[in-house]
Structure formats: structure tokens, C-alpha cells
Design an enzyme around this catalytic site. Sequence first.
Site, PDB file in Angstrom:
ATOM      1  N   TYR A 107       2.902   4.864   1.985  1.00 33.91           N
ATOM      2  CA  TYR A 107       3.006   3.725   2.818  1.00 33.91           C
ATOM      3  C   TYR A 107       3.781   2.492   2.561  1.00 33.91           C
ATOM      4  O   TYR A 107       4.425   2.051   3.395  1.00 33.91           O
ATOM      5  CB  TYR A 107       1.181   3.295   2.635  1.00 33.91           C
ATOM      6  N   SER A 123       3.842  -5.877   3.792  1.00 30.40           N
ATOM      7  CA  SER A 123       2.725  -5.409   2.934  1.00 30.40           C
ATOM      8  C   SER A 123       3.364  -5.765   1.313  1.00 30.40           C
ATOM      9  O   SER A 123       4.450  -5.594   0.978  1.00 30.40           O
ATOM     10  CB  SER A 123       2.153  -4.026   2.740  1.00 30.40           C
TER      11      SER A 123
END
Length: 348
Positions: free
Chosen positions: A154, A129
Amino acid sequence: MNILVTGAAGFVGSHIAERLERAGYSVVPVDAFVPNYDRAIKVANVREMAGTAPPLAYVEETDLRERDAVTRLLREVSPGLVVHCAALAGVRPSVEDPARYTEHNINGTVNLLEAMREVGCDKLVFASSSSVYGADATVPFTEEQAAVRPVSPYAATKRACELLLHTYGGLYGLDYLSLRFFTIYGPRQRPDLAIHKFTSAVMRGQTIQMNGDGRSSRDYTHIGDIVGGVAAAVECLLHEDGVRETLNLGSSSPILLRDLIATIEEACDREAVIERRADQPGDVPRTFADVTKAHRLLGYEVSHDLRDGIHEFVGWWLQRFGDTDGRRDLGHRAPEAGEHAREMRVGA
């Protein structure tokens, strides 16, 4: 050759599994159907991908946190390569429950890597990501930047997984491509993501909650471009040895939040009702991908325009959710655990 795709009932994983199956690979789709959002939506994703790739109608239901189950699955499947998309996604929920994100994203990845090592599979494409860059990265983001200051749990889990791949490459000869996805949109997008949330709100006359002044920006990237990059990564790993790289996959065209909302309004042919709110903890002010490296190594190209992509998404949303509460095309009840178990395909 068998290719194992984890997270195959999700937004990105379902598109990747579909693309690879249609390209002639024998894809084994795997998903835990974790209830981070309505399971029935994931079931509908499976139905959609099976519409163009019928062998994907059944998904092996395996939780990567269960070490023995993961090892057993890989022994039966004997994959030549794994595309690892399974993860708990989302910045804000990770702030609320970081332990859960660590359990799924880091521990699950370690279990997968250990199972791969045990069965002799040494090729992995990893869905990382752009969030790993944090809030103070220099734009455009390049892979050479340190990415050591993530601002959400995250993001930290994704960066930890990248480091694990580096470690397994050095210790055990794992070949990998870690692909840093920049904000992905398109059909099947998760309901908690901005374009999906905003479209739902505009079409239903509900309020959009806009964090900040609308000048934050994201490098919105169409799922078709992401899947093209993943398919190229699979080909690269299957035809070359010793590949251990991290690459950005984005559009290199950041869009302001207020301009995104205006584009959604145009596609929906309705005005948004906007409620301004403060910036959220864990969010970054901007993302902007430099994709030079991906172009050089994979031939990666961006071919989707945001305006056209938003219109496409709204059309898909109307088909899937256009009736009352978002359940029009979800069919009957969501299956109980185990109902999606598929017969294993072993060998090439």
C-alpha cells in the site's frame, strides 16, 4: 467551476466533497463502490453528506481502472480541478494481495492522469499517506526525507503515485499538491481502522486485539483538520500556477496505542477486553508529522483535540451502528451497480 472528487463515497472523500460543495463549488462525486468493505456503509456515507449538501445525493459510479470510462467521464464533466482520494487503503490487506492494490492505486491513477491530460485539466490534489515514510524515517517526519523504503505494498503504491505526479508535472505541466495524510479519524471512519474497530469492540463487549506492547504511536488527525488542509490546497492550486509540492497533513501530536485505547474506554464509559498479539508485517512503529511546510504554504492549522474527537466519534458510532450488528441506520438494501449514477453537470 466543476471539481471532480474521486472516492467520494469513502471516509475522507465524502467529507471533502461535502466541504467543497458547501463552499460553493459544483462538485461531481465519483466512486467505484469497490467492496473492500460493506457497500451499504458507503451508501450511508453518501446519505450523510447529502444531508448537508443535497446535490451530492447521487454519485457517479465509475471505476478508475476502466480507461475509456474515466476519459468519457472527464469529457462530460470538464473539471477545473480533481481531488483524487480513490484508492484501496489498508496496510495489511495490501500485504495479502499486492496485485490488486497496484491495479487500483497505480493503474487507476495513471488512467485518471491520462484522462486529465486529454481533456486539458491540469490541477490535482492527491490524497497520499504518511505510510510512504516507512519504518526508519527520522521523527518528526519532514517532506525532505527520501521516503524510498516503504514497508507495505500500500505504501509503495502511494509513493509510486507521488512519483507519477512529479513526472506528469515535468512532462505535461500538471500542477499538483500531494498531501500525506497522517492517521485520520472522525465520523465515517472506515470500519477496518483502529479507532472504529476498538470502539465497536468496547461497545459490544468484544475483545480488542492489540498488536505489540501498546507503545507504538500514531499521529492521529481529525477529519476536520484534514478537510481544512485539502480545501486550502484547492484554493492554492486554483489561484496559483506552477505549484508542485508534497505536504504533510497531521496533528504533530503522536499518541501511544495504549493511551488511545484508554481514551476510547473513557468515551465509551466501558473497559476494553484486550488480547495482546505480535506486531503485524507492514506496520510502522510510529508516525509523527512535521507540518511546518503546510502551515507556510497553506496556512494549515490543527484545531481538534484527540479526546474531544474520540467522544465525537463514539457519539456518531452510536447513531450509525448503535443497535445490533452495525446496520441500524443503513436503510434498505444496498443499491445494485448503476443505481447511483447521477446526471452529469457540465460547465461552470
